[in-house]
Design a protein around this motif. Structure first.
Motif, mmCIF file in Angstrom:
data_model
loop_
_atom_site.group_PDB
_atom_site.id
_atom_site.type_symbol
_atom_site.label_atom_id
_atom_site.label_comp_id
_atom_site.label_asym_id
_atom_site.label_seq_id
_atom_site.Cartn_x
_atom_site.Cartn_y
_atom_site.Cartn_z
ATOM 1 N N PHE A 13 46.451 -9.685 77.358
ATOM 2 C CA PHE A 13 47.722 -9.113 76.932
ATOM 3 C C PHE A 13 47.709 -7.589 76.896
ATOM 4 O O PHE A 13 48.702 -6.975 76.520
ATOM 5 C CB PHE A 13 48.124 -9.695 75.572
ATOM 6 N N SER A 14 46.584 -7.004 77.289
ATOM 7 C CA SER A 14 46.568 -5.552 77.510
ATOM 8 C C SER A 14 46.955 -5.211 78.945
ATOM 9 O O SER A 14 47.181 -4.041 79.264
ATOM 10 C CB SER A 14 45.178 -4.992 77.207
ATOM 11 N N LEU A 15 47.055 -6.235 79.799
ATOM 12 C CA LEU A 15 47.428 -6.040 81.197
ATOM 13 C C LEU A 15 48.952 -6.047 81.347
ATOM 14 O O LEU A 15 49.659 -6.651 80.536
ATOM 15 C CB LEU A 15 46.817 -7.151 82.059
ATOM 16 N N PRO A 16 49.474 -5.402 82.397
ATOM 17 C CA PRO A 16 50.932 -5.401 82.610
ATOM 18 C C PRO A 16 51.407 -6.747 83.160
ATOM 19 O O PRO A 16 50.729 -7.378 83.970
ATOM 20 C CB PRO A 16 51.128 -4.294 83.649
ATOM 21 N N PHE A 17 52.589 -7.180 82.695
ATOM 22 C CA PHE A 17 53.189 -8.416 83.175
ATOM 23 C C PHE A 17 54.298 -8.106 84.169
ATOM 24 O O PHE A 17 54.977 -7.081 84.074
ATOM 25 C CB PHE A 17 53.759 -9.230 82.013
ATOM 26 N N CYS A 18 54.466 -9.015 85.125
ATOM 27 C CA CYS A 18 55.508 -8.842 86.146
ATOM 28 C C CYS A 18 56.896 -9.054 85.532
ATOM 29 O O CYS A 18 57.035 -9.533 84.401
ATOM 30 C CB CYS A 18 55.291 -9.835 87.296
ATOM 31 N N GLN A 19 57.920 -8.707 86.295
ATOM 32 C CA GLN A 19 59.292 -8.845 85.796
ATOM 33 C C GLN A 19 59.665 -10.307 85.569
ATOM 34 O O GLN A 19 60.364 -10.641 84.625
ATOM 35 C CB GLN A 19 60.272 -8.206 86.799
ATOM 36 N N ALA A 20 59.198 -11.189 86.458
ATOM 37 C CA ALA A 20 59.468 -12.628 86.299
ATOM 38 C C ALA A 20 58.571 -13.165 85.192
ATOM 39 O O ALA A 20 57.351 -13.218 85.329
ATOM 40 C CB ALA A 20 59.197 -13.359 87.601
ATOM 41 N N ARG A 21 59.172 -13.524 84.066
ATOM 42 C CA ARG A 21 58.395 -13.954 82.896
ATOM 43 C C ARG A 21 58.672 -15.423 82.585
ATOM 44 O O ARG A 21 58.908 -15.791 81.438
ATOM 45 C CB ARG A 21 58.719 -13.063 81.698
ATOM 46 N N SER A 22 58.650 -16.237 83.610
ATOM 47 C CA SER A 22 58.877 -17.672 83.462
ATOM 48 C C SER A 22 57.542 -18.400 83.528
ATOM 49 O O SER A 22 56.819 -18.304 84.529
ATOM 50 C CB SER A 22 59.806 -18.186 84.562
ATOM 51 N N ILE A 23 57.194 -19.115 82.461
ATOM 52 C CA ILE A 23 55.930 -19.848 82.373
ATOM 53 C C ILE A 23 56.170 -21.294 82.781
ATOM 54 O O ILE A 23 56.945 -22.008 82.131
ATOM 55 C CB ILE A 23 55.345 -19.780 80.951
ATOM 56 N N LYS A 24 55.517 -21.726 83.827
ATOM 57 C CA LYS A 24 55.674 -23.107 84.304
ATOM 58 C C LYS A 24 54.744 -24.043 83.533
ATOM 59 O O LYS A 24 53.833 -24.663 84.077
ATOM 60 C CB LYS A 24 55.388 -23.172 85.808
ATOM 61 N N HIS A 25 55.014 -24.108 82.235
ATOM 62 C CA HIS A 25 54.132 -24.883 81.353
ATOM 63 C C HIS A 25 54.886 -25.225 80.081
ATOM 64 O O HIS A 25 56.007 -24.754 79.865
ATOM 65 C CB HIS A 25 52.878 -24.056 81.043
ATOM 66 N N PHE A 26 54.229 -26.034 79.189
ATOM 67 C CA PHE A 26 54.858 -26.432 77.935
ATOM 68 C C PHE A 26 54.587 -25.443 76.812
ATOM 69 O O PHE A 26 55.302 -25.416 75.817
ATOM 70 C CB PHE A 26 54.347 -27.815 77.503
ATOM 71 N N PHE A 27 53.525 -24.644 76.964
ATOM 72 C CA PHE A 27 53.149 -23.678 75.927
ATOM 73 C C PHE A 27 52.339 -22.563 76.581
ATOM 74 O O PHE A 27 52.086 -22.591 77.798
ATOM 75 C CB PHE A 27 52.345 -24.365 74.806
ATOM 76 N N CYS A 28 51.916 -21.587 75.784
ATOM 77 C CA CYS A 28 51.170 -20.440 76.319
ATOM 78 C C CYS A 28 49.701 -20.804 76.475
ATOM 79 O O CYS A 28 48.955 -20.849 75.485
ATOM 80 C CB CYS A 28 51.324 -19.238 75.395
ATOM 81 N N ASP A 29 49.301 -21.068 77.692
ATOM 82 C CA ASP A 29 47.918 -21.361 78.013
ATOM 83 C C ASP A 29 47.441 -20.325 79.026
ATOM 84 O O ASP A 29 48.242 -19.639 79.656
ATOM 85 C CB ASP A 29 47.793 -22.783 78.570
ATOM 86 N N VAL A 30 46.136 -20.234 79.199
ATOM 87 C CA VAL A 30 45.574 -19.154 80.016
ATOM 88 C C VAL A 30 46.018 -19.200 81.481
ATOM 89 O O VAL A 30 46.537 -18.205 81.996
ATOM 90 C CB VAL A 30 44.025 -19.155 79.913
ATOM 91 N N PRO A 31 45.842 -20.329 82.207
ATOM 92 C CA PRO A 31 46.185 -20.304 83.641
ATOM 93 C C PRO A 31 47.646 -19.958 83.937
ATOM 94 O O PRO A 31 47.908 -19.105 84.800
ATOM 95 C CB PRO A 31 45.829 -21.724 84.110
ATOM 96 N N PRO A 32 48.654 -20.562 83.274
ATOM 97 C CA PRO A 32 50.036 -20.219 83.612
ATOM 98 C C PRO A 32 50.417 -18.783 83.233
ATOM 99 O O PRO A 32 51.169 -18.135 83.952
ATOM 100 C CB PRO A 32 50.871 -21.229 82.825
ATOM 101 N N VAL A 33 49.899 -18.288 82.110
ATOM 102 C CA VAL A 33 50.204 -16.904 81.722
ATOM 103 C C VAL A 33 49.501 -15.920 82.651
ATOM 104 O O VAL A 33 50.035 -14.855 82.972
ATOM 105 C CB VAL A 33 49.814 -16.664 80.248
ATOM 106 N N MET A 34 48.313 -16.284 83.123
ATOM 107 C CA MET A 34 47.580 -15.423 84.053
ATOM 108 C C MET A 34 48.361 -15.196 85.342
ATOM 109 O O MET A 34 48.242 -14.157 85.985
ATOM 110 C CB MET A 34 46.215 -16.054 84.362
ATOM 111 N N GLN A 35 49.190 -16.165 85.714
ATOM 112 C CA GLN A 35 49.992 -16.034 86.931
ATOM 113 C C GLN A 35 51.042 -14.923 86.807
ATOM 114 O O GLN A 35 51.555 -14.453 87.823
ATOM 115 C CB GLN A 35 50.703 -17.358 87.231
ATOM 116 N N LEU A 36 51.360 -14.509 85.593
ATOM 117 C CA LEU A 36 52.395 -13.496 85.378
ATOM 118 C C LEU A 36 51.836 -12.086 85.303
ATOM 119 O O LEU A 36 52.596 -11.125 85.176
ATOM 120 C CB LEU A 36 53.154 -13.797 84.076
#
Length: 313
Positions: free
Chosen positions: A163-186
């Motif tokens: 969460f110290s890294l920058p996130f892209c403009q598209a902030r849609s998580i293809k998951h049910f909750f905040c887990d490492v692999p889907p958030v890493m995609q952003l």
């Protein structure tokens, strides 16, 4: 802009939930039923371990601690999943996402280290004469505390880095909750660097405990094969088989989720696997570990009977 203000403004949207109201209700009812079974089974086991003095031995200390971790582990994400199943706007703030991930990954890591500690306990059981010296209740409590501390420590390091890294403009998580692999995609950063950093943390939390478990089972098999009685060998293998079943399910799902490169990331597959280790494994633990145990079943019966008569007295 400070991180606190930034975290309030940024929101993520979950896309894994169905859009049709009828399907949302079915998802809500299905998850609610499984969650009720998870909480009921594990809470009963924790109560039995606390109130029955005959269960105050290291093996049951581990089982009770595992059930306690499972209750906390599922409570981090399942109530949020139930709320999202009924809401039209399925969003979470950046700070909320980081907090959810830190506790979910941390308690999941603690679960993995606890399974490794339980494997050590099974090794000690193979040496009954030395068992009281090898495994004491004090050592059991220390191993439980160390498992939770290591899991949360590794999780905080990973989440702080992500969460110290920058996130892209598209902030849609293809998951049910905040887990490492889907958030890493952003994350919009050097993919190889942050991916390998996440793999290091996952390796410490998954591969290292699994290596300890594999080493423990090598000693277990060696000890069991030295038992002359066929009935004794069968009993020893049966005791270890329950643990091995949970280990295979837990570590298999976690390895597919956290030890794969982002190029192999599949949202549908990860959604299914996440449901298995979020709802499936915690539901199976009481059945596999304790409800097959006559001593624990007797303790559960006494606890329920006392509660029933105390309410009706």
């Amino acid at each position: 802009m400070t991180w606190q203000n930034h975290s309030v403004l940024i929101e993520f949207v979950f896309l894994a939930y169905p859009f049709h109201p009828e399907l949302r209700i079915l998802v809500f009812l299905g998850i609610s039923l499984i969650y009720a079974l998870v909480i009921t089974g594990n809470v009963l086991i924790v109560l039995a371990m606390q109130r029955e003095t005959c269960l105050h031995i290291p093996m049951y200390c581990f089982l009770g601690s595992l059930s306690g971790v499972e209750v906390c582990y599922t409570a981090v994400v399942v109530p949020h999943m139930l709320a999202n199943a009924l809401k039209t706007q399925k969003t979470i703030s950046l700070l909320g996402c980081a907090t959810q991930m830190a506790f979910f990954v941390g308690l999941g890591g603690a679960d993995c280290f606890l399974l490794a500690a339980m494997a050590y306990d099974y090794v000690a059981i193979c040496y009954p004469l030395q068992y009281p010296l090898i495994m004491t209740l004090t050592l059991c409590v220390r191993l439980v505390v160390v498992s939770v501390v290591i899991g949360l420590f590794l999780s905080v390091q990973l989440v702080a880095f992500m969460f110290s890294l920058p996130f892209c403009q598209a902030r849609s998580i293809k998951h049910f909750f905040c887990d490492v692999p889907p958030v890493m995609q952003l994350v919009c950063a050097n993919s190889h660097f942050h991916e390998h950093s996440a793999l290091v943390a996952a390796t410490l939390a998954i591969v290292v405990p699994f290596f300890l478990i594999a080493t423990s089972y090598a000693f277990i098999v060696s000890a069991v094969l030295r038992i002359h009685s066929a009935a004794g060998r069968s009993r020893a293998f049966s005791t270890s088989l329950s643990h091995l079943t949970v280990v295979s399910l837990q570590y298999g799902c976690c390895a597919f989720m956290y030890l794969c490169l982002s190029s192999n990331y599949s949202p549908k597959k990860d959604q299914l696997l996440s449901l298995v280790y979020t709802l499936g494994t915690p539901q199976l633990n009481p059945l596999i570990y304790t409800l097959r145990n006559n001593e624990v079943k007797g303790a559960l019966g006494r606890v329920l009977t006392r509660n029933y008569f105390s309410k009706n007295s």
